[in-house]
Design a protein around this motif. Structure first.
Motif, PDB file in Angstrom:
ATOM      1  N   ARG A   1       0.521  -1.577   0.257  1.00 43.53           N
ATOM      2  CA  ARG A   1      -0.204  -0.288  -0.335  1.00 43.53           C
ATOM      3  C   ARG A   1       0.650   1.505  -0.048  1.00 43.53           C
ATOM      4  N   ALA A   2       0.397   2.135  -0.139  1.00 41.88           N
ATOM      5  CA  ALA A   2       1.235   3.400  -0.540  1.00 41.88           C
ATOM      6  C   ALA A   2       1.636   3.956   1.154  1.00 41.88           C
ATOM      7  N   TRP A   3       2.412   4.875   1.236  1.00 39.10           N
ATOM      8  CA  TRP A   3       2.784   5.341   2.780  1.00 39.10           C
ATOM      9  C   TRP A   3       1.364   5.971   3.283  1.00 39.10           C
ATOM     10  N   GLU A   4       0.947   5.627   4.618  1.00 35.75           N
ATOM     11  CA  GLU A   4       0.010   5.976   5.495  1.00 35.75           C
ATOM     12  C   GLU A   4       0.431   7.278   7.176  1.00 35.75           C
ATOM     13  N   ASP A   5       0.017   8.420   6.976  1.00 32.25           N
ATOM     14  CA  ASP A   5      -0.013   9.114   7.928  1.00 32.25           C
ATOM     15  C   ASP A   5      -0.620   8.737   9.020  1.00 32.25           C
ATOM     16  N   LEU A   6       0.023   8.335  10.421  1.00 32.25           N
ATOM     17  CA  LEU A   6      -0.964   7.777  11.199  1.00 32.25           C
ATOM     18  C   LEU A   6      -0.963   9.215  12.464  1.00 32.25           C
ATOM     19  N   ARG A   7       0.227  10.022  12.087  1.00 33.87           N
ATOM     20  CA  ARG A   7      -0.371  11.362  13.220  1.00 33.87           C
ATOM     21  C   ARG A   7       0.748  11.486  14.440  1.00 33.87           C
ATOM     22  N   GLY A   8       0.610  12.466  15.277  1.00 36.16           N
ATOM     23  CA  GLY A   8       1.091  12.116  16.258  1.00 36.16           C
ATOM     24  C   GLY A   8       2.061  13.143  16.112  1.00 36.16           C
ATOM     25  N   GLY A   9       3.409  13.504  17.346  1.00 36.54           N
ATOM     26  CA  GLY A   9       4.576  14.779  17.145  1.00 36.54           C
ATOM     27  C   GLY A   9       4.970  14.210  17.915  1.00 36.54           C
ATOM     28  N   GLY A  10       6.270  14.852  18.254  1.00 37.58           N
ATOM     29  CA  GLY A  10       7.776  14.290  18.712  1.00 37.58           C
ATOM     30  C   GLY A  10       7.930  13.092  19.239  1.00 37.58           C
ATOM     31  N   LEU A  11       7.531  12.606  18.365  1.00 37.56           N
ATOM     32  CA  LEU A  11       8.368  10.566  19.134  1.00 37.56           C
ATOM     33  C   LEU A  11       9.676  10.745  18.870  1.00 37.56           C
ATOM     34  N   ASP A  12      10.019   9.363  19.742  1.00 32.61           N
ATOM     35  CA  ASP A  12      11.469   8.932  19.459  1.00 32.61           C
ATOM     36  C   ASP A  12      11.720   8.192  17.986  1.00 32.61           C
ATOM     37  N   ALA A  13      12.823   8.552  17.553  1.00 35.00           N
ATOM     38  CA  ALA A  13      13.402   7.722  16.372  1.00 35.00           C
ATOM     39  C   ALA A  13      12.954   6.236  16.826  1.00 35.00           C
ATOM     40  N   ARG A  14      12.647   5.471  17.125  1.00 41.53           N
ATOM     41  CA  ARG A  14      12.947   4.064  17.549  1.00 41.53           C
ATOM     42  C   ARG A  14      11.183   3.495  17.683  1.00 41.53           C
ATOM     43  N   PRO A  15       9.773   3.698  17.679  1.00 44.05           N
ATOM     44  CA  PRO A  15       8.983   3.405  17.865  1.00 44.05           C
ATOM     45  C   PRO A  15       8.951   1.794  18.593  1.00 44.05           C
ATOM     46  N   ALA A  16       8.161   0.644  19.095  1.00 42.28           N
ATOM     47  CA  ALA A  16       8.418  -0.426  19.494  1.00 42.28           C
ATOM     48  C   ALA A  16       7.070  -0.439  19.095  1.00 42.28           C
ATOM     49  N   ALA A  17       7.459  -1.928  18.040  1.00 41.28           N
ATOM     50  CA  ALA A  17       5.877  -1.734  17.467  1.00 41.28           C
ATOM     51  C   ALA A  17       5.761  -3.809  17.479  1.00 41.28           C
ATOM     52  N   ILE A  18       4.616  -4.524  18.116  1.00 43.98           N
ATOM     53  CA  ILE A  18       4.735  -5.694  18.240  1.00 43.98           C
ATOM     54  C   ILE A  18       2.877  -6.143  17.854  1.00 43.98           C
ATOM     55  N   ALA A  19       3.508  -7.472  16.682  1.00 48.10           N
ATOM     56  CA  ALA A  19       1.944  -7.936  16.537  1.00 48.10           C
ATOM     57  C   ALA A  19       1.953  -9.159  16.998  1.00 48.10           C
ATOM     58  N   LEU A  20       0.490  -8.970  17.772  1.00 45.25           N
ATOM     59  CA  LEU A  20      -0.111  -9.365  18.830  1.00 45.25           C
ATOM     60  C   LEU A  20      -0.700 -11.321  18.379  1.00 45.25           C
ATOM     61  N   THR A  21      -1.290 -12.241  19.020  1.00 46.31           N
ATOM     62  CA  THR A  21      -1.754 -13.756  18.534  1.00 46.31           C
ATOM     63  C   THR A  21      -2.867 -13.722  18.412  1.00 46.31           C
ATOM     64  N   ASP A  22      -3.156 -12.050  18.290  1.00 45.50           N
ATOM     65  CA  ASP A  22      -5.257 -12.007  18.032  1.00 45.50           C
ATOM     66  C   ASP A  22      -4.829 -11.964  16.508  1.00 45.50           C
ATOM     67  N   GLY A  23      -3.923 -10.933  16.046  1.00 44.15           N
ATOM     68  CA  GLY A  23      -3.949 -10.393  15.003  1.00 44.15           C
ATOM     69  C   GLY A  23      -4.117  -9.098  14.883  1.00 44.15           C
ATOM     70  N   ARG A  24      -3.722  -8.438  15.333  1.00 43.09           N
ATOM     71  CA  ARG A  24      -3.793  -6.710  15.986  1.00 43.09           C
ATOM     72  C   ARG A  24      -1.898  -7.085  15.945  1.00 43.09           C
ATOM     73  N   VAL A  25      -2.027  -5.321  15.545  1.00 42.67           N
ATOM     74  CA  VAL A  25      -0.584  -4.415  15.085  1.00 42.67           C
ATOM     75  C   VAL A  25      -1.043  -3.833  16.800  1.00 42.67           C
ATOM     76  N   GLU A  26       0.253  -3.344  17.513  1.00 44.72           N
ATOM     77  CA  GLU A  26       0.182  -2.077  18.028  1.00 44.72           C
ATOM     78  C   GLU A  26       1.766  -1.490  18.122  1.00 44.72           C
ATOM     79  N   VAL A  27       1.207  -0.003  18.566  1.00 49.43           N
ATOM     80  CA  VAL A  27       2.570   0.417  18.394  1.00 49.43           C
ATOM     81  C   VAL A  27       2.994   1.535  19.413  1.00 49.43           C
ATOM     82  N   CYS A  28       4.097   1.646  20.094  1.00 47.50           N
ATOM     83  CA  CYS A  28       4.300   2.479  21.018  1.00 47.50           C
ATOM     84  C   CYS A  28       5.017   2.949  20.842  1.00 47.50           C
TER      85      CYS A  28
END
Length: 366
Positions: free
Chosen positions: A169-196
């Motif tokens: 897909r094309a790049w998507e803007d998920l918004r936010g601001g002032g982020l650290d350069a390395r977000p933590a992304a996790i794929a969960l066993t229920d099929g969803r993905v979360e990012v902190c």
């Protein structure tokens, strides 16, 4: 005697090639055949070491995989065992200017060659300014869909992911601001993905309401992680616990959305924690590893989602570059890997007996 490394096509490379640091993410993986593989960046590409038999102790390698212009390497593994490599690459154009893009490759089976490296492009308009492109991080959903996240030029989160037909897909803007350069992304066993991600205002979290859906958020929380230390671990079906160094106490902390953070003590980490869930003496435990401010490797453990009962930390007699890595080998033993200050990987395994005691460190490639 040092083994002579070979290239991804079987050709020899220069003797003495060493890692330039530790990769980001899951750089110690277990394949479907039960063998572990260790990956590390090096000048002009990456290096790979592979167990010759399930449970070791011997490893083949290093094998050199060329990737010209690679400046950062992140590794993520899917539930199907495929290992995905995401990199930030810089290249000089015909007009002499330097541009940057995100590249992706896959290893489908332990010890086999990687796929061709494919460019995923650059989400920014000014693609000739390599300084604005942050390093990518990845998460592979339960169905094998690859998600690539990075901090955008405006400080928010951007995403590129595969479509159901296998195209990107094309790049998507998920918004936010002032982020650290390395977000933590996790794929969960229920099929969803979360990012902190740590942010100037605290902590921001993005999540999917269902597998494959758009991401909602960011939700903001008034917490103070040290930038660059956030890691994620699934501690219950469909629920993530995030670990980081707390900016106020200087020690480790564990946090789940909807709850208060729990102090874990320990020495402050400067990079993301390596995290692993396993059974120790019949108890469900979370194991953490990190590099402290003095460069020493540290190992910690405590009850999964029972962090307030206490966390135990052990300083190890090894120094390292970047974050260590944790995995379980084909015999179920905890394995810790690190990149030494000399650029050589070292691996230690869980000894038989109670608790979590590590064997002596094996130096790979020597």
């Amino acid at each position: 005697m040092r083994r002579r490394p070979t290239g991804s096509t079987g050709g020899p490379v220069d003797d003495g090639r060493t890692a330039s640091g530790a990769a980001h993410g899951e750089w110690l993986t277990r394949g479907k055949d039960g063998r572990l593989t260790l990956y590390a960046p090096t000048g002009g590409g990456l290096l790979r070491w592979t167990e010759t038999a399930v449970g070791g102790p011997r490893w083949s390698g290093p094998h050199f995989v060329p990737v010209a212009g690679l400046t950062h390497l992140s590794v993520a593994q899917g539930a199907n065992g495929y290992v995905h490599f995401l990199g930030r690459r810089e290249r000089e154009g015909a007009d002499g200017t330097t541009g940057a893009d995100v590249v992706h490759a896959v290893q489908y089976q332990t010890g086999l060659a990687l796929s061709d490296w494919r460019s995923l492009g650059n989400p920014h308009r000014d693609r000739d300014d390599p300084g604005v492109l942050a390093a990518p991080v990845g998460a592979v959903a339960e169905d094998g869909t690859v998600h690539v996240f990075l901090r955008g030029a405006d400080g928010g989160l951007v995403l590129r992911r595969e479509a159901p037909n296998g195209k990107w897909r094309a790049w998507e803007d998920l918004r936010g601001g002032g982020l650290d350069a390395r977000p933590a992304a996790i794929a969960l066993t229920d099929g969803r993905v979360e990012v902190c991600a740590a942010a100037e205002t605290g902590v921001l979290v993005w999540s999917q309401s269902a597998p494959g859906e758009d991401f909602t958020g960011p939700r903001g929380f008034s917490l103070r992680p040290v930038p660059g230390t956030v890691a994620a671990l699934e501690t219950a079906p469909g629920r993530a616990t995030f670990f980081w160094t707390d900016a106020e106490s200087g020690g480790a902390a564990a946090w789940r959305a909807g709850d208060w953070p729990v102090s874990l003590g320990g020495t402050p980490a400067e990079r993301p924690y390596a995290v692993l869930r396993t059974s120790l003496d019949g108890y469900d435990c979370a194991v953490l590893a990190c590099r402290d401010k003095d460069g020493a490797a540290v190992l910690g453990m405590g009850g999964t989602e029972n962090e307030s009962a206490g966390f135990w930390w052990y300083a190890l007699a090894e120094t390292c570059q970047g974050s260590p890595a944790l995995a379980r080998d084909g015999r179920g033993r905890v394995v810790m890997a690190l990149i030494g200050t000399d650029g050589t990987p070292r691996v230690a395994r869980q000894e038989d007996g109670d608790g979590l005691t590590l064997t002596r460190w094996d130096v790979l490639g020597s």
